[in-house]
Design an enzyme around this catalytic site. Sequence first.
Site, mmCIF file in Angstrom:
data_model
loop_
_atom_site.group_PDB
_atom_site.id
_atom_site.type_symbol
_atom_site.label_atom_id
_atom_site.label_comp_id
_atom_site.label_asym_id
_atom_site.label_seq_id
_atom_site.Cartn_x
_atom_site.Cartn_y
_atom_site.Cartn_z
ATOM 1 N N TYR A 18 -24.081 -5.428 9.652
ATOM 2 C CA TYR A 18 -23.380 -6.150 8.589
ATOM 3 C C TYR A 18 -22.845 -5.168 7.545
ATOM 4 C CZ TYR A 18 -22.552 -9.214 4.585
ATOM 5 O OH TYR A 18 -21.973 -9.865 3.521
ATOM 6 N N ALA A 50 -12.203 -21.189 5.007
ATOM 7 C CA ALA A 50 -12.138 -22.120 3.872
ATOM 8 C C ALA A 50 -12.866 -23.427 4.136
ATOM 9 C CB ALA A 50 -10.678 -22.405 3.525
#
Length: 297
Positions: free
Chosen positions: A160, A14
């Site tokens: 990824y 965050a």
Amino acid sequence: MNDQSGRTFVVTGANSGLGAVSARVLAEAGASVILACRNTVRGEAVADRIRESQPEAQCEVRSLDLADLSSVYAFTNECPQIDVLINNAGVMAVPKSRTKDGFEMQLGTNHLGHFALTGLLLDRINDRVVTVSSGMHRIGRVDLKDLNWEQRTYRRWPAYAQSKLANLLFTYELQRRFDAAGSSMRAVAAHPGYASTGLQSHTGTIQDKLMRVTNKLLAQSAEGGALPSLYAATAPSLPGGSYVGPGGRFEQRGSPVLVRSNKRSRDRALAKGLWEESEALTGVAYRIPAGTGSTQN
């Protein structure tokens, strides 16, 4: 979004990008938000901005490095009862490297760290687990014999894509386990489409410059990219096992809607194998008591 007063959310990663937006919007809606960040200095800056615009906001920053299982344990040891866990943090297409525990960095951060975090917090989550995947899961291949790229030649984009496919396999398997236990808890996934965040600037190659250009020309804002995650985290009647993404062309931008993931992400045998490998690698075994969770919204 409904009023979120009285509800507590943990948002990983965050301190920037989609996670920072999600934390701000949830706090503005009345929620208590724990910003779980590897970089707590940047996390505190995000929290300060939230408090400046929303003086009554309830938000706090706690240290969490998903590339270090000891950090995951330390975070979970101090975490209170929460309603929603948003597994948002991630790295993308980084050069070959290892986590503190020896995992390939992208799998270790994007999947294994969140797998351990979720399992350790499971008895303190009341409502749902949201895990952020990517459209890149469509080209992903999960190699159960070499999850950590110890035998294969490392390739950053396939690594990824493997980690993002793992996010979906994990979500669907977790929901099946909730259902089997008679739990009302929900596991859902989301993807942001093409959003401009700091995630695209750590490949260590010329691609960083190219992606900065395409971000300006083609990408939606981080605010737009956070919408699917926010919808997945707060929509009252969203079924467990849902996958939320942008509703626009090619799922690149637009308002959040339910979308379909590829066939490979729904391979139950592959999901079970990944789950077993993830438990073995992290040392975290899930225990889902029957009838747990709530449908509070």
